[in-house]
Design a protein around this motif. Sequence first.
Motif, PDB file in Angstrom:
ATOM      1  N   LEU A  54      58.410 -25.603  26.845  1.00 18.56           N
ATOM      2  CA  LEU A  54      59.836 -26.270  26.604  1.00 18.56           C
ATOM      3  C   LEU A  54      60.260 -27.171  26.763  1.00 18.56           C
ATOM      4  N   ALA A  55      61.027 -26.589  27.962  1.00 10.24           N
ATOM      5  CA  ALA A  55      62.776 -26.629  28.012  1.00 10.24           C
ATOM      6  C   ALA A  55      61.932 -28.181  29.314  1.00 10.24           C
ATOM      7  N   ASP A  56      61.261 -28.497  30.004  1.00 14.86           N
ATOM      8  CA  ASP A  56      60.862 -29.330  31.302  1.00 14.86           C
ATOM      9  C   ASP A  56      60.321 -30.246  30.104  1.00 14.86           C
ATOM     10  N   SER A  57      59.186 -30.501  29.302  1.00 15.58           N
ATOM     11  CA  SER A  57      58.868 -31.173  28.639  1.00 15.58           C
ATOM     12  C   SER A  57      59.812 -31.926  27.322  1.00 15.58           C
ATOM     13  N   GLY A  58      60.876 -30.677  26.566  1.00 12.11           N
ATOM     14  CA  GLY A  58      61.501 -30.884  25.744  1.00 12.11           C
ATOM     15  C   GLY A  58      63.026 -31.992  26.511  1.00 12.11           C
ATOM     16  N   ASP A  59      63.506 -33.000  24.922  1.00 12.60           N
ATOM     17  CA  ASP A  59      65.140 -33.547  25.705  1.00 12.60           C
ATOM     18  C   ASP A  59      65.792 -32.770  24.897  1.00 12.60           C
ATOM     19  N   TYR A  60      66.415 -31.800  25.628  1.00 15.54           N
ATOM     20  CA  TYR A  60      67.417 -30.471  24.764  1.00 15.54           C
ATOM     21  C   TYR A  60      69.102 -31.174  25.228  1.00 15.54           C
ATOM     22  N   ASP A  61      69.995 -30.688  24.514  1.00 17.38           N
ATOM     23  CA  ASP A  61      70.867 -30.548  25.324  1.00 17.38           C
ATOM     24  C   ASP A  61      71.435 -29.831  26.078  1.00 17.38           C
ATOM     25  N   VAL A  62      71.148 -28.323  25.133  1.00 17.20           N
ATOM     26  CA  VAL A  62      72.009 -27.568  25.566  1.00 17.20           C
ATOM     27  C   VAL A  62      70.166 -26.317  25.535  1.00 17.20           C
ATOM     28  N   LEU A  63      70.666 -25.322  26.576  1.00 14.81           N
ATOM     29  CA  LEU A  63      69.267 -24.382  26.901  1.00 14.81           C
ATOM     30  C   LEU A  63      70.290 -22.863  26.122  1.00 14.81           C
ATOM     31  N   VAL A  64      70.158 -21.784  25.506  1.00 18.82           N
ATOM     32  CA  VAL A  64      69.631 -21.014  25.124  1.00 18.82           C
ATOM     33  C   VAL A  64      69.316 -19.515  25.413  1.00 18.82           C
ATOM     34  N   ILE A  65      69.462 -19.013  26.493  1.00 19.14           N
ATOM     35  CA  ILE A  65      68.422 -18.306  28.005  1.00 19.14           C
ATOM     36  C   ILE A  65      69.223 -16.757  27.330  1.00 19.14           C
ATOM     37  N   ASP A  66      68.391 -15.871  27.065  1.00 20.61           N
ATOM     38  CA  ASP A  66      68.306 -14.199  27.122  1.00 20.61           C
ATOM     39  C   ASP A  66      68.140 -13.869  28.551  1.00 20.61           C
TER      40      ASP A  66
END
Length: 241
Positions: A54-66
């Motif tokens: 998802l992170a690789d294909s989506g256009d996100y402002d921030v990732l919150v990762i456990d």
Amino acid sequence: MVPETVKLASESESHMRLLIIEDDRESADYLVKAFREVGHVADLASDGEEGLALADSGDYDVLVIDRMLPKRDGLSVIGTLRDKGNRTPALILSALGQVDDRIKGLRAGGDDYLPKPYAFAELLARVEVLSRRHGGPAEETSYRVGDLELDRLSHRVTRGSEELTLQPREFRLLEYLMKHAGQVVTRTMLLENVWDYHFDPQTNVIDVHISRLRGKIDKGFDRPLLHTIRGAGYMIRDGIR
């Protein structure tokens, strides 16, 4: 669920698109709901492989990762994204909160690290800061002062038609001075941003490097560019006598 003060504090922020990568269902549902309550869009991935896709294909402002995830841990997700050139800001959530754990997370490519348990208000504030930084203007790749030019990508420094050879610390010092061309740069600023010291080592390390740098960029040229501002610090600027 989200305190009213948190909602009010977030009203001035533009809407963000976030990806939450968290395998604990209760925690994940809480985060998604909380971010949506303050007006942001939040997608969810429950394991590292799904999160990476998802992170690789989506256009996100921030990732919150456990940090501890099934299939692929959070640090691996971030490292793989960075290797691919994906610079989306990543905030790591983890029950591992010792200094060594935080350092490892940041060195893996994380932009921030928040140990569990945490207050949502702090998480929200940190995410908003990362989003603002990421959305700001891109950093310059080259600087020019008079006939002196520094290229950050090739690590090449020239003055006029002459190429100058600088040691790594000299290059970093010149880069910082040129980034703040026309401004007084204090010793404290240099210690913190060039040497990564947050204290004064009480040595002449700055004077030595300034002297060496001045000898390389000014010696043999008609006009000096690097100046000592007595009692204040240093300045690089064209046209000062």
